[in-house]
Design an enzyme around this catalytic site. Structure first.
Site, PDB file in Angstrom:
ATOM      1  N   GLU A   1     -12.315  11.686  26.813  1.00  0.00           N
ATOM      2  CA  GLU A   1     -11.487  12.661  27.524  1.00  0.00           C
ATOM      3  C   GLU A   1     -11.856  12.687  29.003  1.00  0.00           C
ATOM      4  O   GLU A   1     -13.026  12.697  29.374  1.00  0.00           O
ATOM      5  CB  GLU A   1     -11.706  14.046  26.898  1.00  0.00           C
ATOM      6  CG  GLU A   1     -10.764  15.110  27.396  1.00  0.00           C
ATOM      7  CD  GLU A   1     -10.887  16.410  26.603  1.00  0.00           C
ATOM      8  OE1 GLU A   1     -10.047  17.300  26.802  1.00  0.00           O
ATOM      9  OE2 GLU A   1     -11.825  16.522  25.784  1.00  0.00           O
TER      10      GLU A   1
ATOM     11  N   LYS B   1      -2.508  17.600  27.207  1.00  0.00           N
ATOM     12  CA  LYS B   1      -3.193  18.292  26.115  1.00  0.00           C
ATOM     13  C   LYS B   1      -2.453  19.582  25.771  1.00  0.00           C
ATOM     14  O   LYS B   1      -2.014  20.314  26.652  1.00  0.00           O
ATOM     15  CB  LYS B   1      -4.635  18.595  26.533  1.00  0.00           C
ATOM     16  CG  LYS B   1      -5.554  19.039  25.405  1.00  0.00           C
ATOM     17  CD  LYS B   1      -7.005  19.101  25.877  1.00  0.00           C
ATOM     18  CE  LYS B   1      -7.956  19.432  24.756  1.00  0.00           C
ATOM     19  NZ  LYS B   1      -9.375  19.432  25.200  1.00  0.00           N
TER      20      LYS B   1
ATOM     21  N   CYS C   1      -9.233  15.985  21.441  1.00  0.00           N
ATOM     22  CA  CYS C   1     -10.420  16.822  21.276  1.00  0.00           C
ATOM     23  C   CYS C   1     -10.145  18.117  20.512  1.00  0.00           C
ATOM     24  O   CYS C   1     -10.061  18.120  19.295  1.00  0.00           O
ATOM     25  CB  CYS C   1     -11.041  17.101  22.637  1.00  0.00           C
ATOM     26  SG  CYS C   1     -12.771  17.671  22.516  1.00  0.00           S
TER      27      CYS C   1
ATOM     28  N   PRO D   1     -46.385  21.414  33.806  1.00  0.00           N
ATOM     29  CA  PRO D   1     -47.583  22.215  33.532  1.00  0.00           C
ATOM     30  C   PRO D   1     -47.887  22.138  32.035  1.00  0.00           C
ATOM     31  O   PRO D   1     -47.124  22.648  31.213  1.00  0.00           O
ATOM     32  CB  PRO D   1     -47.167  23.631  33.949  1.00  0.00           C
ATOM     33  CG  PRO D   1     -45.996  23.447  34.861  1.00  0.00           C
ATOM     34  CD  PRO D   1     -45.280  22.239  34.321  1.00  0.00           C
ATOM     35  N   LEU D   2     -48.976  21.484  31.687  1.00  0.00           N
ATOM     36  CA  LEU D   2     -49.324  21.230  30.284  1.00  0.00           C
ATOM     37  C   LEU D   2     -50.395  22.222  29.853  1.00  0.00           C
ATOM     38  O   LEU D   2     -51.562  22.106  30.244  1.00  0.00           O
ATOM     39  CB  LEU D   2     -49.818  19.790  30.137  1.00  0.00           C
ATOM     40  CG  LEU D   2     -49.974  19.224  28.728  1.00  0.00           C
ATOM     41  CD1 LEU D   2     -48.659  19.279  27.961  1.00  0.00           C
ATOM     42  CD2 LEU D   2     -50.474  17.784  28.788  1.00  0.00           C
ATOM     43  N   SER D   3     -50.009  23.213  29.057  1.00  0.00           N
ATOM     44  CA  SER D   3     -50.893  24.338  28.763  1.00  0.00           C
ATOM     45  C   SER D   3     -51.817  24.107  27.584  1.00  0.00           C
ATOM     46  O   SER D   3     -52.794  24.834  27.415  1.00  0.00           O
ATOM     47  CB  SER D   3     -50.045  25.584  28.468  1.00  0.00           C
ATOM     48  OG  SER D   3     -49.342  25.427  27.250  1.00  0.00           O
ATOM     49  N   GLY D   4     -51.492  23.152  26.725  1.00  0.00           N
ATOM     50  CA  GLY D   4     -52.237  23.001  25.483  1.00  0.00           C
ATOM     51  C   GLY D   4     -51.571  23.721  24.330  1.00  0.00           C
ATOM     52  O   GLY D   4     -52.079  23.702  23.214  1.00  0.00           O
ATOM     53  N   GLY D   5     -50.422  24.369  24.593  1.00  0.00           N
ATOM     54  CA  GLY D   5     -49.650  25.022  23.545  1.00  0.00           C
ATOM     55  C   GLY D   5     -48.525  24.143  23.052  1.00  0.00           C
ATOM     56  O   GLY D   5     -48.229  23.084  23.630  1.00  0.00           O
ATOM     57  N   ILE D   6     -47.854  24.588  22.003  1.00  0.00           N
ATOM     58  CA  ILE D   6     -46.886  23.723  21.334  1.00  0.00           C
ATOM     59  C   ILE D   6     -45.617  23.522  22.157  1.00  0.00           C
ATOM     60  O   ILE D   6     -44.959  22.486  22.060  1.00  0.00           O
ATOM     61  CB  ILE D   6     -46.563  24.265  19.927  1.00  0.00           C
ATOM     62  CG1 ILE D   6     -45.939  23.150  19.082  1.00  0.00           C
ATOM     63  CG2 ILE D   6     -45.646  25.488  20.015  1.00  0.00           C
ATOM     64  CD1 ILE D   6     -45.895  23.451  17.607  1.00  0.00           C
ATOM     65  N   ASP D   7     -45.240  24.493  23.007  1.00  0.00           N
ATOM     66  CA  ASP D   7     -43.995  24.341  23.775  1.00  0.00           C
ATOM     67  C   ASP D   7     -44.116  23.246  24.831  1.00  0.00           C
ATOM     68  O   ASP D   7     -43.265  22.356  24.924  1.00  0.00           O
ATOM     69  CB  ASP D   7     -43.614  25.667  24.429  1.00  0.00           C
ATOM     70  CG  ASP D   7     -43.128  26.685  23.420  1.00  0.00           C
ATOM     71  OD1 ASP D   7     -42.648  26.270  22.345  1.00  0.00           O
ATOM     72  OD2 ASP D   7     -43.217  27.886  23.686  1.00  0.00           O
ATOM     73  N   SER D   8     -45.144  23.311  25.660  1.00  0.00           N
ATOM     74  CA  SER D   8     -45.316  22.253  26.659  1.00  0.00           C
ATOM     75  C   SER D   8     -45.650  20.927  25.982  1.00  0.00           C
ATOM     76  O   SER D   8     -45.293  19.856  26.486  1.00  0.00           O
ATOM     77  CB  SER D   8     -46.404  22.634  27.668  1.00  0.00           C
ATOM     78  OG  SER D   8     -47.656  22.812  27.046  1.00  0.00           O
TER      79      SER D   8
END
Length: 708
Positions: A45, A114, A175, A357-364
């Site tokens: 499209e 459309k 679509c 920024p790598l924090s050591g937690g699961i998100d980063s």
């Protein structure tokens, strides 16, 4: 032998307003389709402009440049001998339409506007276009003079019609029209249209592809026919990732399916089909009765045959066999979709890489792992000889074509373009620091480890000098106000430090340019507002901002095995914590304790609020049924009221939310996907009082049942 035809459908990584690049990719797809013997080719499209132009569709320039691009295609000899279905905006009688332009041998056969617009969720088509309401009606469209010079035509049909070739009939569905209850494919099929094209701009959401595929198959499952589905792919310059998966379906069965995620710019899917299979499928009495009374479409004659007699006389040529549908697991979708989106953003922004920024937690950790997946995809594409990926990889890595550099190892490539930093304080633990360092080593990122206590102390000292007051953490006798303020100082300073390092680390390494800062706040934290405004969740882009904590945990468990990254197990075992308060013998900060709800509960709140469209009271009544086996009714009421209170007081944070990959149907993006106010009366007095009254009624009923 029947009537064999070869048809082609495309997934193109088009980019909003990149007319030059869009033209090149469109022409490349046409050349590939012709090389494979296709006599019909459709694209996604609005492929000539890119789907995501948004308010640029209100500008005259967008229409001018679209005609200029179409003129290039019409005048290109390589596009002859194949019927083309192309997408672009067209203004007719001062009204703007989203159109398909059907082209053959340098002539325009039909402009088909459309008829039903996507206008909810992420889509605002009625803001830019008007739907064509004159079904089965055409008018004459006066072509721009630049096109008249190329085609020799003054006017062409504009409206709802079909194309009749020497051996078949082709109709168009666009679509959203597939998703409507009374879809055009029904009337087209009953009027003898054997091939239906659908050119789409459909974005990725977790677990969404099955719905789309079911609808595509259903379009010909009852009525028979050939259905060609084309789709945009890539980020197109926004939060959405269009996930391709071009498809060819015959009589409700898939014969060809393209990739859902890939970093290549052009994918062409072809299949050889016997038209007689459609005709045999339609020999049904009840269908014949309905078809005999169905209203007709105007047929535009095309001096073109889709079938090739040479194929029919060649016993070695056979129709393409049926294929089983392939679906990625949600964990695979997370590993691939955001990774492709990141690559598009990185290569098109002309920056030198990412900073996280790598924090050591699961998100980063999840964000870093998605970058690792991106590096794997780049290396794989380069290994397959994709020239565009190789050129982009060299540019991002600071290499020239003369160097001959081609990424062959994901870790080596990550070391060039991915930068991570652990920003520790005295409130940080040794465990998170060690996890961050080992993860960086596993991925290959350029890693920096620092302590920011002196910067935090300087900020606290400044406040004390100005006010004569010294704030203390709750663990040291301070109030909740002091405790929160001291946490936010650390969080906001991390954002400042992230941007300093993102700008200067390439200079430190002797490279030009700067880095894109990645955020790592998940969709559940955004929904509740469980983050500091303008902290390190404030970034340039966020690949996990539309993904729930629960899905991120499942993704990390998948990546641990699939990517051979044993370090990821330690992230799964860790308690989610912001590490902004002092750790004592009796206290370690916990995200879920701070929030007063679990991440799984937040996911449920999000789906009920957005997808099920629940206010406080209806959410409470639904959760009474869903959670009554584990929680008392009064506890459910407390959790619902707590959610809506914090959702309300933090809603303003959504106005500054980092642009995130859209992966979840309950994303709380403000004024982009989730159109709700950002200033609420957080007491919800009327609603909460009704909940409280209902709790008393239910408790009374439960007490009476116990007596019986």
């Amino acid at each position: 032998m029947g009537h064999l035809i070869t048809v082609a459908t495309c997934s193109l990584n088009q980019w909003a307003l990149d007319f030059k690049g869009n033209l090149e990719r469109t022409l490349k797809s046409i050349r590939i389709a012709k090389q494979r013997g296709a006599t019909l080719r459709i694209g996604p499209e609005l492929e000539l402009t890119g789907y995501g132009c948004a308010d640029h569709f209100l500008e005259g320039d967008t229409y001018l440049h679209s005609w200029e691009v179409l003129g290039q295609i019409l005048g290109d000899k390589e596009t002859e001998g194949i019927l083309l279905d192309l997408g672009m905006p067209v203004m007719h009688k001062n009204v703007k339409y989203n159109c398909r332009v059907i082209v053959l041998n340098g002539k325009i056969l039909l402009i088909r506007p459309k008829m039903f617009m996507a206008n909810d969720g992420n889509y605002r088509e009625l803001r830019w276009f008007t739907p064509w309401g004159k079904h089965r009606v055409t008018e004459e469209y006066f072509l721009p003079r630049m096109i008249q010079k190329v085609t020799g035509q003054k006017t062409v049909p504009f409206g709802d019609a079909v194309i009749s070739t020497h051996d078949s009939c082709i109709g168009v569905e666009m679509c959203e029209e597939l998703f409507t209850p009374n879809s055009p494919h029904i009337g087209l099929s009953l009027d003898g249209v054997e091939i239906i094209t659908n050119s789409s701009g459909s974005h990725h959401e977790l677990r969404k592809l099955q719905t789309r595929v079911d609808l595509i198959k259903e379009a010909t499952l009852k009525s028979g026919g050939i259905y060609l589905y084309a789709n945009q792919k890539g980020c197109d310059g926004d939060r959405l990732y269009y996930d391709g998966c071009a498809m060819i379906v015959v009589n409700g069965q898939v014969v060809a399916q393209g990739a859902q995620f890939s970093i290549g710019d052009v994918e062409v899917v072809t299949a050889t089909i016997d038209l007689e299979d459609v005709r045999a499928f339609r020999t049904n009495c009840s269908r014949g009765i309905q078809a005999s009374t169905a209203p007709s479409f105007r047929r535009i004659e095309a001096d073109h045959a889709l079938s090739d007699g040479r194929l029919e006389d060649n016993p070695a040529v056979r129709p393409t066999t049926l294929k089983p549908i392939f679906y990625h697991t949600p964990e695979e979708e997370i590993s691939l979709g955001p990774a492709c989106w990141l690559w598009d953003y990185l290569r098109r922004s002309k920056t030198s890489g990412f900073f996280l920024p790598l924090s050591g937690g699961i998100d980063s950790c999840a964000t870093a792992t998605i970058v690792a997946s991106m590096c794997r995809l780049v290396v794989k594409s380069c290994g397959q000889g994709d020239e565009q990926t190789i050129a982009d990889a060299r540019h991002v890595a600071g290499e020239t074509a003369e160097s001959g550099y081609i990424p062959t190892d994901p870790q080596e490539f990550a070391h060039r373009i991915f930068h991570t930093c652990y920003m520790g304080t005295k409130n940080s633990s040794g465990e998170t620091r060690a996890r961050a360092k080992e993860l960086a080593e596993t991925i290959g990122s350029y890693h920096v480890d620092l302590n920011m206590d002196t910067v935090v102390a300087a900020m606290q000292m400044l406040f004390s000098l100005v006010t004569g007051k010294t704030a203390n953490f709750r663990a040291h006798g301070g109030s909740n106000v002091e405790n929160l303020a001291l946490q936010n100082i650390q969080a906001r300073l991390r954002m400042v430090i992230a941007y300093v390092f993102a700008q200067l680390l390439p200079w430190v390494r002797g490279r030009p340019g700067s880095l894109l800062v990645l955020g790592s706040a998940n969709v559940d934290e955004c929904l509740r507002g469980y983050f500091t405004k303008y902290d390190c969740s404030s970034a340039d882009i966020n690949p996990i901002g539309g993904i729930s904590k629960s899905d991120l945990r499942r993704f990390i468990a998948y990546a641990q095995l699939s990517f051979n990254m044993p370090i990821l197990e330690s992230f799964l075992d860790a308690t989610p914590t912001a590490e902004l308060e002092p750790i004592t013998e009796t206290y370690v900060q916990s995200d879920e304790v701070d929030m007063g709800m679990t991440y799984d509960e937040l996911t449920e709140f999000g789906r009920l609020r957005k997808v099920q469209k629940c206010g406080p009271y209806s959410m409470f009544t639904k959760l009474v049924h869903l959670w009554s086996d584990r929680l008392e009714v009064a506890e459910i009421a407390v959790k619902v009221k707590r959610f809506f209170f914090y959702y309300s007081i933090n809603r303003h944070k959504m106005t500054t939310l980092t642009p995130a990959y859209h992966a979840e149907s309950y994303s709380p993006d403000d004024n982009r996907f989730d159109l709700r106010p950002f200033l609420y009366n957080a007491s919800w007095a009327w609603q909460f009082e009704k909940i409280d009254r209902t709790v008393l009624v239910i408790q009374k009923e439960q007490a009476e049942l116990k007596k019986d």
